[in-house]
Write an enzyme that holds these catalytic residues in place. Sequence first.
Site, short mmCIF file in Angstrom:
data_model
loop_
_atom_site.label_atom_id
_atom_site.label_comp_id
_atom_site.label_asym_id
_atom_site.label_seq_id
_atom_site.Cartn_x
_atom_site.Cartn_y
_atom_site.Cartn_z
N LEU A 536 13.89 -16.64 48.08
CA LEU A 536 12.73 -16.11 48.80
C LEU A 536 12.59 -16.71 50.18
O LEU A 536 12.30 -16.01 51.16
CB LEU A 536 11.46 -16.36 47.97
CG LEU A 536 10.15 -15.86 48.59
CD1 LEU A 536 10.20 -14.34 48.76
CD2 LEU A 536 8.96 -16.25 47.72
N GLN A 539 14.99 -15.06 52.46
CA GLN A 539 14.74 -13.65 52.77
C GLN A 539 13.60 -13.49 53.77
O GLN A 539 13.62 -12.58 54.59
CB GLN A 539 14.39 -12.88 51.48
CG GLN A 539 15.54 -12.79 50.49
CD GLN A 539 15.12 -12.03 49.25
OE1 GLN A 539 14.36 -11.07 49.33
NE2 GLN A 539 15.63 -12.44 48.09
N CYS A 540 12.59 -14.34 53.69
CA CYS A 540 11.43 -14.24 54.59
C CYS A 540 11.73 -14.95 55.91
O CYS A 540 12.58 -15.85 55.98
CB CYS A 540 10.20 -14.86 53.94
SG CYS A 540 9.67 -14.01 52.45
N THR A 541 11.00 -14.54 56.95
CA THR A 541 11.11 -15.20 58.24
C THR A 541 10.22 -16.44 58.21
O THR A 541 9.01 -16.35 58.40
CB THR A 541 10.67 -14.25 59.38
OG1 THR A 541 11.42 -13.05 59.29
CG2 THR A 541 10.90 -14.89 60.73
N VAL A 542 10.82 -17.58 57.94
CA VAL A 542 10.06 -18.82 57.83
C VAL A 542 10.18 -19.57 59.15
O VAL A 542 11.25 -20.06 59.51
CB VAL A 542 10.59 -19.69 56.67
CG1 VAL A 542 9.78 -20.98 56.58
CG2 VAL A 542 10.53 -18.91 55.37
#
Length: 683
Positions: A536, A539-542
């Site tokens: 996760l 996949q996310c723009t952190v």
Amino acid sequence: MSDIKILQFAPFESFVSPTFWHKLAELKLDYDRLSDTKRSIFGYYTNRKASGCLLEVDYSAYNSEAQVPKFSHVAHGNIYNKNTIEEFKALDKTALLADEGKQLLDDMRSGRALSDASLLTRFFVLSFADLKCHSYYYWFAFPCPLTPALELLSPATKLKEIPNNGNYVEAISVLPAHAQNFFILHVNEQEKVCEALSLTAALSDFDEERAQHYIYCFADPSEYENPAWLMRNYVALLLQKCPTLIGKSLKFLGLRYDQQMHLDNSLIWEVRQAEACNYEHVQFVGWEANRNGKMGPRMANMRDSMDPAKLAENSVNLNLKLMKWRLVPDLNLDILAKTKCLLFGAGTLGCAVARNLLSWGFKHITLMDSGKVGYSNPVRQSLYMHSDAVAGNCMKATTAAARLLEINPSAVTKGYILEIPMPGHTVGEALRPQTEQHLQRIEEEVRAHDVIFLLTDSRESRWLPTLLGAANQKIVMNAALGFDSYLVMRHGSTRELTGDCIKDVEGLKCITGQQLGCYFCNDVTAPGNSLKDRTLDQQCTVTRPGVSNIAASYAVELLVALLQHPLRELAPAYYANSRQQTTEVQQPEGLLGILPHSIRGMLCNYENILPATQKFAQCIACSERVLAAYRSEGHEFLFKTFETAKYLEDLTGISDFKRLNSEIIDFDDNEFDMSDNDDDDDN
């Protein structure tokens, strides 16, 4: 002496249309800026069914030539609009009134007032426009020399009570409407003469005996028994031009039309000025009293009367127009307002870029995104609210477009809910019709817009917009984020550069706008499915929360600077070989500073670098091979890339680079001379 009656005059009352202030705000922001020099204006008054004694001004006051309504007469004026309320208050009002009064006397002495009698109706406005609060402070004045009082020899008489008044009306009707403001009626009962004369004809070659039969006529906007204020200037002109009239009985006819255009209620006053006036040392009067009957300015609050959309538009652009006053006089705001921007991605970057575009006065903004507003979005994505997430069905693209319109009602915003097809993301047969529709919509919107922003959260989703931007010769701006880093860049243009517009700078290297690389030019691999087999957090723009706002601001600022450059997207980029050269050599600047190819920033050390790279001949997005394949095959070519990213690698020849990279090359030591013999021989 106690039986002598003095003729009183009805002072003018200003009537200001809201459009007058709207136009003043526009002129102040766009043209006058910091200049507070006087500006010529026009007003008008009517003597048809007059109410009060009004002098009116509206938006047409600022025209180069007077345009007055039907049944009205022109008045000449000036407006002195000051930059601050302090200047408005501190101005010497007496001196200003005297200056305007002297201009009136000059018109009388020079004869200009004879040839153009409308110059006798003079006014001016002292004002301060508080454009932030939409409040306008103003003070009207109607300058007039303070001449000796006029004795009223008999009560005022209505024209309908005068014998043979039909002859008067007939003679007046011959004059055109604009010539009825000031003229002379020659009435000789014995000689049966009744004719209307212009001031020039009657006064230029003045005949005293003939003047005994003159009636001095003027358009009278007063509804009272007393004549309008403008008669004072009329008397001053007559007695200055014809001093022999001093001490003699003079008749004045104030023309007053009713609704049916009859002159029955017009009044005749018989007056006499016993003393001459010393015009060299004369004082002036004419300041208008405020609504409390005291000498002082008035204030008009336009906040409620202005159209809300127009009010919003003027307010939104206030900061931008103030830039043109002093800081950037050559800033072209029109080109920004007309530029159409297409944003791929309506997430953290998309929201921030859209807000910055509005701040710069861009009006045409279209967003494309397939996502819904989630609970984690509103705190980072400024165009969404918690209620959007609660609703559960608010799509980002359409919601963001609606919010932009709420912020600026004059903007033109659209939102499209669609998937961006990507290399390496296989499209099944069931989804092919929908993908075809999405592709068609994307291609249509790219062609319809001037600028494309790449703001999506994966590398492969930027490939199609990059390709379409290059194929359609559009400006492409890219912003990408890392955890504490960002990249902002402008893609090289596919337009041809005509002429030699490049400036050589010693110590710097230059890449022309058409030779600059795109987002994919530094890669030797095609984009694949970056979301496959990722956790996760992968996949996310952190990112650190401030990174997106910084990158979005840089992207918009770079675009604005690019649009202000005469070469636009063809503007060259300069770079130095070392940091020392970067600090020592000044890069060529556009209107808003330098125009780098890319900006790479890091929050870990709060540092930016400005690298520039050339186009890669085998780029998988903007190379000629890829563009030619797209132009010839269209969607078939695109679906091949969606099936497998390797297709692009084979098409561009990148596969060969990858094979070379994987090979182990053995060298025979005998093939190289590793000795230092040559150096020894030199010694």
